[in-house]
Design a protein around this motif. Structure first.
Motif, PDB file in Angstrom:
ATOM      1  N   ASN A   1       0.968  -2.639   5.394  1.00  0.00           N
ATOM      2  CA  ASN A   1       0.200  -1.393   5.533  1.00  0.00           C
ATOM      3  C   ASN A   1      -1.076  -1.391   4.698  1.00  0.00           C
ATOM      4  OD1 ASN A   1      -0.100   1.727   5.786  1.00  0.00           O
ATOM      5  ND2 ASN A   1       0.115   1.351   3.580  1.00  0.00           N
TER       6      ASN A   1
ATOM      7  N   ILE B   1      -8.725  -8.138   2.320  1.00  0.00           N
ATOM      8  CA  ILE B   1      -7.569  -7.243   2.142  1.00  0.00           C
ATOM      9  C   ILE B   1      -6.812  -7.087   3.461  1.00  0.00           C
ATOM     10  CG2 ILE B   1      -6.860  -4.870   1.626  1.00  0.00           C
ATOM     11  CD1 ILE B   1      -9.266  -4.706  -0.311  1.00  0.00           C
TER      12      ILE B   1
ATOM     13  N   ASP C   1      -1.868  -6.967  -5.643  1.00  0.00           N
ATOM     14  CA  ASP C   1      -3.124  -6.938  -4.882  1.00  0.00           C
ATOM     15  C   ASP C   1      -2.936  -7.939  -3.750  1.00  0.00           C
ATOM     16  OD1 ASP C   1      -5.630  -7.244  -3.810  1.00  0.00           O
ATOM     17  OD2 ASP C   1      -6.653  -7.441  -5.732  1.00  0.00           O
ATOM     18  N   VAL C   2      -2.844  -7.454  -2.515  1.00  0.00           N
ATOM     19  CA  VAL C   2      -2.542  -8.363  -1.405  1.00  0.00           C
ATOM     20  C   VAL C   2      -3.636  -9.417  -1.212  1.00  0.00           C
ATOM     21  CG1 VAL C   2      -1.088  -6.682  -0.179  1.00  0.00           C
ATOM     22  CG2 VAL C   2      -3.528  -6.847   0.391  1.00  0.00           C
TER      23      VAL C   2
ATOM     24  N   ILE D   1      -0.300   6.523   4.404  1.00  0.00           N
ATOM     25  CA  ILE D   1       0.700   6.097   5.387  1.00  0.00           C
ATOM     26  C   ILE D   1       1.815   5.275   4.715  1.00  0.00           C
ATOM     27  CG2 ILE D   1       1.030   4.633   7.425  1.00  0.00           C
ATOM     28  CD1 ILE D   1      -1.949   5.442   8.183  1.00  0.00           C
ATOM     29  N   GLY D   2       1.440   4.425   3.776  1.00  0.00           N
ATOM     30  CA  GLY D   2       2.438   3.592   3.100  1.00  0.00           C
ATOM     31  C   GLY D   2       3.432   4.443   2.328  1.00  0.00           C
TER      32      GLY D   2
ATOM     33  N   ALA E   1      -0.033   5.556  -1.603  1.00  0.00           N
ATOM     34  CA  ALA E   1      -0.773   6.677  -1.006  1.00  0.00           C
ATOM     35  C   ALA E   1      -0.603   6.653   0.508  1.00  0.00           C
ATOM     36  CB  ALA E   1      -2.265   6.562  -1.347  1.00  0.00           C
TER      37      ALA E   1
ATOM     38  N   GLU F   1      -6.042   9.145   1.865  1.00  0.00           N
ATOM     39  CA  GLU F   1      -7.070   8.827   0.857  1.00  0.00           C
ATOM     40  C   GLU F   1      -8.097   7.832   1.386  1.00  0.00           C
ATOM     41  OE1 GLU F   1      -5.457   7.508  -2.851  1.00  0.00           O
ATOM     42  OE2 GLU F   1      -4.332   9.350  -3.168  1.00  0.00           O
ATOM     43  N   PHE F   2      -7.923   7.420   2.647  1.00  0.00           N
ATOM     44  CA  PHE F   2      -8.736   6.330   3.199  1.00  0.00           C
ATOM     45  C   PHE F   2     -10.243   6.614   3.119  1.00  0.00           C
ATOM     46  CE2 PHE F   2     -10.392   3.531   6.515  1.00  0.00           C
ATOM     47  CZ  PHE F   2      -9.685   2.376   6.286  1.00  0.00           C
TER      48      PHE F   2
ATOM     49  N   LYS G   1      -9.325  -5.266  12.110  1.00  0.00           N
ATOM     50  CA  LYS G   1      -8.210  -4.705  12.880  1.00  0.00           C
ATOM     51  C   LYS G   1      -8.046  -5.414  14.224  1.00  0.00           C
ATOM     52  CE  LYS G   1      -6.662  -1.881   9.776  1.00  0.00           C
ATOM     53  NZ  LYS G   1      -5.360  -2.116   9.122  1.00  0.00           N
TER      54      LYS G   1
ATOM     55  N   PRO H   1      -2.985   3.553  14.837  1.00  0.00           N
ATOM     56  CA  PRO H   1      -3.330   4.977  14.767  1.00  0.00           C
ATOM     57  C   PRO H   1      -4.819   5.220  15.005  1.00  0.00           C
ATOM     58  CG  PRO H   1      -2.298   4.193  12.708  1.00  0.00           C
ATOM     59  CD  PRO H   1      -2.741   2.994  13.496  1.00  0.00           C
TER      60      PRO H   1
ATOM     61  N   GLY I   1      -2.172  -1.697  12.380  1.00  0.00           N
ATOM     62  CA  GLY I   1      -3.459  -1.960  13.007  1.00  0.00           C
ATOM     63  C   GLY I   1      -4.236  -0.661  13.050  1.00  0.00           C
TER      64      GLY I   1
ATOM     65  N   GLY J   1       0.830  -1.208   0.000  1.00  0.00           N
ATOM     66  CA  GLY J   1       0.000   0.000   0.000  1.00  0.00           C
ATOM     67  C   GLY J   1       0.862   1.254   0.000  1.00  0.00           C
ATOM     68  N   ALA J   2       1.900   1.242  -0.851  1.00  0.00           N
ATOM     69  CA  ALA J   2       2.865   2.355  -0.853  1.00  0.00           C
ATOM     70  C   ALA J   2       2.495   3.459  -1.837  1.00  0.00           C
ATOM     71  CB  ALA J   2       4.263   1.818  -1.164  1.00  0.00           C
TER      72      ALA J   2
ATOM     73  N   MET K   1      -7.502   8.608  13.956  1.00  0.00           N
ATOM     74  CA  MET K   1      -7.853   9.151  12.638  1.00  0.00           C
ATOM     75  C   MET K   1      -6.661   9.842  11.960  1.00  0.00           C
ATOM     76  SD  MET K   1     -10.368   9.172  10.594  1.00  0.00           S
ATOM     77  CE  MET K   1     -11.807   8.851  11.593  1.00  0.00           C
TER      78      MET K   1
HETATM   79  P1  NAP Z   1      -5.002   5.130   1.953  1.00  0.00           P
HETATM   80  O1  NAP Z   1      -4.486   6.522   1.870  1.00  0.00           O
HETATM   81  O2  NAP Z   1      -6.339   4.835   1.389  1.00  0.00           O
HETATM   82  O3  NAP Z   1      -3.929   4.152   1.321  1.00  0.00           O
HETATM   83  C1  NAP Z   1      -4.194   2.779   1.257  1.00  0.00           C
HETATM   84  C2  NAP Z   1      -3.081   2.096   0.480  1.00  0.00           C
HETATM   85  O4  NAP Z   1      -3.350   0.695   0.473  1.00  0.00           O
HETATM   86  C3  NAP Z   1      -2.987   2.564  -0.944  1.00  0.00           C
HETATM   87  O5  NAP Z   1      -1.635   2.643  -1.298  1.00  0.00           O
HETATM   88  C4  NAP Z   1      -3.694   1.469  -1.721  1.00  0.00           C
HETATM   89  O6  NAP Z   1      -3.092   1.388  -3.010  1.00  0.00           O
HETATM   90  C5  NAP Z   1      -3.328   0.243  -0.887  1.00  0.00           C
HETATM   91  N1  NAP Z   1      -4.233  -0.881  -1.024  1.00  0.00           N
HETATM   92  C6  NAP Z   1      -5.562  -0.916  -0.746  1.00  0.00           C
HETATM   93  N2  NAP Z   1      -6.042  -2.134  -1.047  1.00  0.00           N
HETATM   94  C7  NAP Z   1      -4.989  -2.870  -1.505  1.00  0.00           C
HETATM   95  C8  NAP Z   1      -4.841  -4.194  -1.978  1.00  0.00           C
HETATM   96  N3  NAP Z   1      -5.868  -5.044  -2.075  1.00  0.00           N
HETATM   97  N4  NAP Z   1      -3.613  -4.616  -2.363  1.00  0.00           N
HETATM   98  C9  NAP Z   1      -2.565  -3.781  -2.299  1.00  0.00           C
HETATM   99  N5  NAP Z   1      -2.628  -2.512  -1.879  1.00  0.00           N
HETATM  100  C10 NAP Z   1      -3.839  -2.075  -1.497  1.00  0.00           C
HETATM  101  O7  NAP Z   1      -5.089   4.627   3.466  1.00  0.00           O
HETATM  102  P2  NAP Z   1      -4.162   4.904   4.747  1.00  0.00           P
HETATM  103  O8  NAP Z   1      -4.928   5.783   5.644  1.00  0.00           O
HETATM  104  O9  NAP Z   1      -2.799   5.290   4.347  1.00  0.00           O
HETATM  105  O10 NAP Z   1      -4.192   3.458   5.404  1.00  0.00           O
HETATM  106  C11 NAP Z   1      -3.038   2.634   5.478  1.00  0.00           C
HETATM  107  C12 NAP Z   1      -3.226   1.644   6.622  1.00  0.00           C
HETATM  108  O11 NAP Z   1      -3.394   2.353   7.846  1.00  0.00           O
HETATM  109  C13 NAP Z   1      -4.453   0.750   6.471  1.00  0.00           C
HETATM  110  O12 NAP Z   1      -4.150  -0.546   6.909  1.00  0.00           O
HETATM  111  C14 NAP Z   1      -5.466   1.397   7.413  1.00  0.00           C
HETATM  112  O13 NAP Z   1      -6.422   0.475   7.887  1.00  0.00           O
HETATM  113  C15 NAP Z   1      -4.538   1.875   8.511  1.00  0.00           C
HETATM  114  N6  NAP Z   1      -5.129   2.968   9.324  1.00  0.00           N
HETATM  115  C16 NAP Z   1      -5.574   4.104   8.742  1.00  0.00           C
HETATM  116  C17 NAP Z   1      -6.170   5.083   9.544  1.00  0.00           C
HETATM  117  C18 NAP Z   1      -6.720   6.365   8.973  1.00  0.00           C
HETATM  118  O14 NAP Z   1      -7.447   7.074   9.711  1.00  0.00           O
HETATM  119  N7  NAP Z   1      -6.412   6.737   7.727  1.00  0.00           N
HETATM  120  C19 NAP Z   1      -6.276   4.883  10.924  1.00  0.00           C
HETATM  121  C20 NAP Z   1      -5.800   3.702  11.469  1.00  0.00           C
HETATM  122  C21 NAP Z   1      -5.221   2.751  10.656  1.00  0.00           C
HETATM  123  P3  NAP Z   1      -3.813   0.908  -4.349  1.00  0.00           P
HETATM  124  O15 NAP Z   1      -5.208   1.455  -4.338  1.00  0.00           O
HETATM  125  O16 NAP Z   1      -2.932   1.503  -5.418  1.00  0.00           O
HETATM  126  O17 NAP Z   1      -3.737  -0.574  -4.314  1.00  0.00           O
END
Ligand code: NAP
Length: 245
Positions: free
Chosen positions: A87, A112, A60-61, A18-19, A16, A190-191, A158, A184, A140, A13-14, A186
């Motif tokens: 991630n 996923i 795609d994981v 956090i990745g 966008a 892009e989540f 999670k 984390p 997580g 998930g690199a 919030m």
């Molecule tokens: P994000 O901006 O939406 O980024 C998600 C990343 O995961 C993207 O690079 C996306 O890339 C990739 N991804 C999604 N589905 C995938 C799949 N099936 N295979 C491979 N890559 C995949 O989200 P983020 O907020 O950085 O979240 C990263 C992690 O942090 C997640 O595990 C999330 O649950 C966790 N987290 C987020 C928050 C928050 O508030 N944002 C809080 C706690 C934990 P592609 O679409 O290009 O595949």
């Protein structure tokens, strides 16, 4: 010189959020970074901009066959992985009560966030065990510690990541493999856009939420866990925005 210099990290998930922020900090710490995501057209230009050597891999994981082939598809000089950052994650269709949601979307979230994480770990771990050891960092969430209305599948996923991380840390303790979990609150990424399949709704969600963390805040937590000396393992880091109670 960085404590991590010369190591190789694979970050799922690199493309966008956090990745991407984690890949950037790792690269700035002289780590060779393998960035993985489904959208190669989004991932590659971002990896190419990082200061050190990078490799962009379309993955795609949740696709068990592709993940099983992951290691053999990498060029030989990239096949020794020291750091795995699990991630990749999403919550498509989330923020609805369980019966209002689409069961296929709920199951996809589990595939996923849980199956994907397990499959990537299963692909990378044997090399770590057979060779130089390693460090696995799982993303997580505070949603892995209690219930959150409207997010049943995400919360379940999670909680699974939380249990898996704790168990893997115990199983591989003393065997050169450290396992850390970052939880984390919030984070503005892009989540929410992905969750609602709508960029405007995603922006509005963060605006209404109030203070959010930045992706870089979480990336710094990942680096903190990775930079500890070999005798110390950061089991968990909970990091939340400084919102009043
Ligand atoms: P994000 O901006 O939406 O980024 C998600 C990343 O995961 C993207 O690079 C996306 O890339 C990739 N991804 C999604 N589905 C995938 C799949 N099936 N295979 C491979 N890559 C995949 O989200 P983020 O907020 O950085 O979240 C990263 C992690 O942090 C997640 O595990 C999330 O649950 C966790 N987290 C987020 C928050 C928050 O508030 N944002 C809080 C706690 C934990 P592609 O679409 O290009 O595949």
């Amino acid at each position: 010189m960085s404590k991590l210099a010369g190591k190789t990290a694979l970050v799922t998930g690199a493309s966008a959020g956090i990745g991407l922020a984690t890949a950037r900090l790792l690269s700035e710490a002289d780590v060779r970074v393998i960035g993985c995501a489904r959208r190669l057209d989004v991932l590659r230009p971002q990896m190419d901009e990082l200061p050190g050597p990078t490799l962009s891999v379309q993955l795609d994981v949740a696709d068990a066959e592709s993940v099983a082939d992951l290691m053999t598809q990498l060029p030989p000089e990239w096949q020794t992985i020291d750091i795995l950052v699990n991630n990749a994650g999403s919550d498509i269709g989330g923020r609805r009560d369980f019966h209002e949601g689409d069961i296929a979307e709920w199951v996809n979230t589990i595939q996923i966030n849980v199956s994907g994480l397990m499959q990537v770990t299963a692909a990378v771990l044997p090399g770590m065990l057979a060779g130089q050891g390693g460090h696995i960092v799982n993303l997580g969430s505070v949603a892995g510690l209690s219930g959150v209305r409207g997010c049943a599948a995400y919360v379940a996923s999670k909680h699974a990541v939380h249990g898996l991380s704790d168990t893997l840390r115990q199983e591989y303790a003393g065997r050169g493999i450290r396992v850390s979990e970052i939880l984390p609150g919030m984070v503005k990424t892009e989540f929410a856009k992905t969750r609602f399949s709508d960029a405007d709704k995603g922006d509005a969600f963060y605006e209404n939420y109030g203070l959010c963390l930045e992706a870089e805040d979480i990336a710094r937590s990942v680096l903190f866990a990775l930079e500890q000396p070999p005798h110390a393992v950061v089991s968990q880091i909970v990091i939340v925005p400084d919102n009043p109670g």
